[in-house]
Motif scaffolding. Structure first.
Motif, PDB file in Angstrom:
ATOM      1  N   GLU A  30       0.823  -1.208   0.000  1.00 25.87           N
ATOM      2  CA  GLU A  30       0.000   0.000   0.000  1.00 25.87           C
ATOM      3  C   GLU A  30       0.859   1.261   0.000  1.00 25.87           C
ATOM      4  O   GLU A  30       0.587   2.204  -0.750  1.00 25.87           O
ATOM      5  CB  GLU A  30      -0.952   0.004   1.199  1.00 25.87           C
ATOM      6  CG  GLU A  30      -2.075  -0.994   1.063  1.00 25.87           C
ATOM      7  CD  GLU A  30      -3.048  -0.981   2.236  1.00 25.87           C
ATOM      8  OE1 GLU A  30      -3.002  -0.037   3.060  1.00 25.87           O
ATOM      9  OE2 GLU A  30      -3.857  -1.929   2.333  1.00 25.87           O
ATOM     10  N   GLU A  33       2.313   1.672  -3.446  1.00 23.95           N
ATOM     11  CA  GLU A  33       1.309   2.134  -4.402  1.00 23.95           C
ATOM     12  C   GLU A  33       1.015   3.613  -4.225  1.00 23.95           C
ATOM     13  O   GLU A  33       0.847   4.340  -5.207  1.00 23.95           O
ATOM     14  CB  GLU A  33       0.023   1.313  -4.260  1.00 23.95           C
ATOM     15  CG  GLU A  33       0.156  -0.105  -4.781  1.00 23.95           C
ATOM     16  CD  GLU A  33      -1.043  -0.984  -4.439  1.00 23.95           C
ATOM     17  OE1 GLU A  33      -1.994  -0.507  -3.781  1.00 23.95           O
ATOM     18  OE2 GLU A  33      -1.013  -2.171  -4.833  1.00 23.95           O
ATOM     19  N   VAL A  34       0.948   4.074  -2.978  1.00 24.58           N
ATOM     20  CA  VAL A  34       0.710   5.500  -2.725  1.00 24.58           C
ATOM     21  C   VAL A  34       1.863   6.319  -3.284  1.00 24.58           C
ATOM     22  O   VAL A  34       1.649   7.311  -3.984  1.00 24.58           O
ATOM     23  CB  VAL A  34       0.526   5.774  -1.214  1.00 24.58           C
ATOM     24  CG1 VAL A  34       0.559   7.261  -0.917  1.00 24.58           C
ATOM     25  CG2 VAL A  34      -0.782   5.171  -0.723  1.00 24.58           C
ATOM     26  N   CYS A  35       3.093   5.900  -3.005  1.00 19.57           N
ATOM     27  CA  CYS A  35       4.268   6.622  -3.518  1.00 19.57           C
ATOM     28  C   CYS A  35       4.267   6.678  -5.039  1.00 19.57           C
ATOM     29  O   CYS A  35       4.450   7.737  -5.636  1.00 19.57           O
ATOM     30  CB  CYS A  35       5.553   5.970  -3.031  1.00 19.57           C
ATOM     31  SG  CYS A  35       5.973   6.381  -1.345  1.00 19.57           S
ATOM     32  N   ILE A  38       1.345   8.956  -6.342  1.00 15.63           N
ATOM     33  CA  ILE A  38       1.565  10.388  -6.136  1.00 15.63           C
ATOM     34  C   ILE A  38       2.738  10.890  -6.970  1.00 15.63           C
ATOM     35  O   ILE A  38       2.671  11.976  -7.551  1.00 15.63           O
ATOM     36  CB  ILE A  38       1.750  10.693  -4.640  1.00 15.63           C
ATOM     37  CG1 ILE A  38       0.405  10.511  -3.938  1.00 15.63           C
ATOM     38  CG2 ILE A  38       2.282  12.099  -4.429  1.00 15.63           C
ATOM     39  CD1 ILE A  38       0.439  10.645  -2.461  1.00 15.63           C
ATOM     40  N   ILE A  62      -6.089  13.724   0.019  1.00 13.28           N
ATOM     41  CA  ILE A  62      -5.760  12.359   0.457  1.00 13.28           C
ATOM     42  C   ILE A  62      -7.041  11.542   0.543  1.00 13.28           C
ATOM     43  O   ILE A  62      -7.088  10.385   0.112  1.00 13.28           O
ATOM     44  CB  ILE A  62      -5.032  12.374   1.823  1.00 13.28           C
ATOM     45  CG1 ILE A  62      -3.655  13.013   1.708  1.00 13.28           C
ATOM     46  CG2 ILE A  62      -4.920  10.971   2.410  1.00 13.28           C
ATOM     47  CD1 ILE A  62      -2.640  12.209   0.948  1.00 13.28           C
ATOM     48  N   PHE A  66      -7.502   8.233  -1.614  1.00 11.65           N
ATOM     49  CA  PHE A  66      -7.200   6.969  -0.963  1.00 11.65           C
ATOM     50  C   PHE A  66      -8.223   6.437   0.031  1.00 11.65           C
ATOM     51  O   PHE A  66      -8.101   5.289   0.451  1.00 11.65           O
ATOM     52  CB  PHE A  66      -5.840   7.080  -0.255  1.00 11.65           C
ATOM     53  CG  PHE A  66      -4.714   7.422  -1.182  1.00 11.65           C
ATOM     54  CD1 PHE A  66      -4.317   6.544  -2.170  1.00 11.65           C
ATOM     55  CD2 PHE A  66      -4.064   8.639  -1.077  1.00 11.65           C
ATOM     56  CE1 PHE A  66      -3.285   6.858  -3.037  1.00 11.65           C
ATOM     57  CE2 PHE A  66      -3.027   8.968  -1.935  1.00 11.65           C
ATOM     58  CZ  PHE A  66      -2.633   8.077  -2.915  1.00 11.65           C
ATOM     59  N   GLU A  69      -9.586   2.901  -0.134  1.00 13.95           N
ATOM     60  CA  GLU A  69      -8.665   2.139  -0.984  1.00 13.95           C
ATOM     61  C   GLU A  69      -7.542   1.500  -0.176  1.00 13.95           C
ATOM     62  O   GLU A  69      -6.919   0.555  -0.633  1.00 13.95           O
ATOM     63  CB  GLU A  69      -8.040   3.058  -2.057  1.00 13.95           C
ATOM     64  CG  GLU A  69      -9.047   3.742  -2.960  1.00 13.95           C
ATOM     65  CD  GLU A  69      -9.787   2.770  -3.855  1.00 13.95           C
ATOM     66  OE1 GLU A  69      -9.147   1.821  -4.354  1.00 13.95           O
ATOM     67  OE2 GLU A  69     -11.000   2.948  -4.041  1.00 13.95           O
ATOM     68  N   LEU A  70      -7.285   2.055   1.000  1.00 11.44           N
ATOM     69  CA  LEU A  70      -6.173   1.593   1.835  1.00 11.44           C
ATOM     70  C   LEU A  70      -6.702   1.050   3.151  1.00 11.44           C
ATOM     71  O   LEU A  70      -7.821   1.365   3.554  1.00 11.44           O
ATOM     72  CB  LEU A  70      -5.225   2.765   2.136  1.00 11.44           C
ATOM     73  CG  LEU A  70      -4.611   3.499   0.951  1.00 11.44           C
ATOM     74  CD1 LEU A  70      -3.864   4.734   1.426  1.00 11.44           C
ATOM     75  CD2 LEU A  70      -3.680   2.590   0.173  1.00 11.44           C
ATOM     76  N   TYR A  75      -4.072   4.631   5.814  1.00  9.34           N
ATOM     77  CA  TYR A  75      -4.784   5.861   5.473  1.00  9.34           C
ATOM     78  C   TYR A  75      -4.568   6.923   6.555  1.00  9.34           C
ATOM     79  O   TYR A  75      -4.213   8.065   6.264  1.00  9.34           O
ATOM     80  CB  TYR A  75      -6.279   5.573   5.279  1.00  9.34           C
ATOM     81  CG  TYR A  75      -7.104   6.804   5.034  1.00  9.34           C
ATOM     82  CD1 TYR A  75      -7.021   7.490   3.826  1.00  9.34           C
ATOM     83  CD2 TYR A  75      -7.955   7.300   6.015  1.00  9.34           C
ATOM     84  CE1 TYR A  75      -7.765   8.623   3.594  1.00  9.34           C
ATOM     85  CE2 TYR A  75      -8.711   8.433   5.800  1.00  9.34           C
ATOM     86  CZ  TYR A  75      -8.609   9.095   4.586  1.00  9.34           C
ATOM     87  OH  TYR A  75      -9.349  10.228   4.357  1.00  9.34           O
ATOM     88  N   LEU A  78      -1.101   8.387   6.545  1.00  7.78           N
ATOM     89  CA  LEU A  78      -0.939   9.453   5.543  1.00  7.78           C
ATOM     90  C   LEU A  78      -1.480  10.778   6.073  1.00  7.78           C
ATOM     91  O   LEU A  78      -0.866  11.833   5.882  1.00  7.78           O
ATOM     92  CB  LEU A  78      -1.632   9.076   4.236  1.00  7.78           C
ATOM     93  CG  LEU A  78      -1.109   7.846   3.503  1.00  7.78           C
ATOM     94  CD1 LEU A  78      -1.928   7.588   2.248  1.00  7.78           C
ATOM     95  CD2 LEU A  78       0.362   8.001   3.160  1.00  7.78           C
ATOM     96  N   GLU A  94       8.780   5.047   2.876  1.00  4.84           N
ATOM     97  CA  GLU A  94       8.430   3.795   2.181  1.00  4.84           C
ATOM     98  C   GLU A  94       9.671   2.931   1.966  1.00  4.84           C
ATOM     99  O   GLU A  94       9.637   1.714   2.163  1.00  4.84           O
ATOM    100  CB  GLU A  94       7.742   4.117   0.850  1.00  4.84           C
ATOM    101  CG  GLU A  94       7.183   2.918   0.142  1.00  4.84           C
ATOM    102  CD  GLU A  94       8.148   2.257  -0.820  1.00  4.84           C
ATOM    103  OE1 GLU A  94       8.035   1.027  -1.026  1.00  4.84           O
ATOM    104  OE2 GLU A  94       9.018   2.957  -1.360  1.00  4.84           O
TER     105      GLU A  94
END
Length: 180
Positions: A30, A33-35, A38, A62, A66, A69-70, A75, A78, A94
């Motif tokens: 996760e 994927e966020v990194c 973005i 955010i 997301f 999704e997370l 979440y 973040l 990460e």
């Protein structure tokens, strides 16, 4: 240096939560994927890292990107980074999380550089040999460098194993010059 230390502390925090929940792989995926998501939109990255943008606006973005999704902890992690104005550290967090997770699961990352692309059989042979040498599970990160001429250079942490033709030629050159 301060940013590296901060990234380590935040990575350690989310790592501890993931370990408690037995979700090291899921949280790592996760975060990655966020990194990736973005970083693929430079405007979003700049917006989220900009201290002049209100925290509320960054949290809304955010949420739109997301929420749902997370996993809840990732979440909220973040959102915490946004609150603390540390969202720009996410790539470093990460990467450190990945290192901690791999270490906890007994996985080593080996950077393998070859002159030409290594086929599946060669990759498996390298992986098996490194696993035998280290006694751990090994994941390969493949690189290419035509200057090696042939062979392979492996880097695991601070260890470097040079089995390349270029490396052997350099060693031979040094030996010949030393014997003058």
């Amino acid at each position: 240096m301060l940013n590296v230390q901060l990234a380590r502390k935040y990575a350690q925090a989310i790592f501890e939560i993931a370990r408690e929940e037995d979700k090291l792989v899921e949280y790592g995926r996760e975060l990655a994927e966020v990194c990736t998501g973005i970083e693929s939109v430079p405007a979003a990255s700049a917006f989220l890292s900009n201290p002049q943008v209100e925290t509320k606006a960054r949290k809304e973005l955010i949420g739109k990107l997301f929420e749902g999704e997370l996993s809840p902890h990732v979440y909220h992690f973040l959102l915490l980074l946004v609150d603390k104005r540390r969202f720009g550290l996410l790539p470093a967090i990460e990467a450190e999380y990945g290192r901690l997770s791999n270490e906890a699961r007994g996985i080593l990352i080996a950077d393998v550089t070859t002159a030409a692309p290594a086929d599946d059989g060669q990759q498996e042979a390298i992986r098996a040999k490194l696993a035998q040498l280290t006694g751990k599970q090994v994941q390969l990160r493949l690189h290419e460098d035509e200057d090696l001429i042939g062979g392979v250079v492996v880097k695991i942490g601070d260890r470097r194993i040079d089995g390349s033709v270029a490396g052997r030629l350099e060693t031979l050159k040094k030996e010949l010059l030393a014997n003058k």
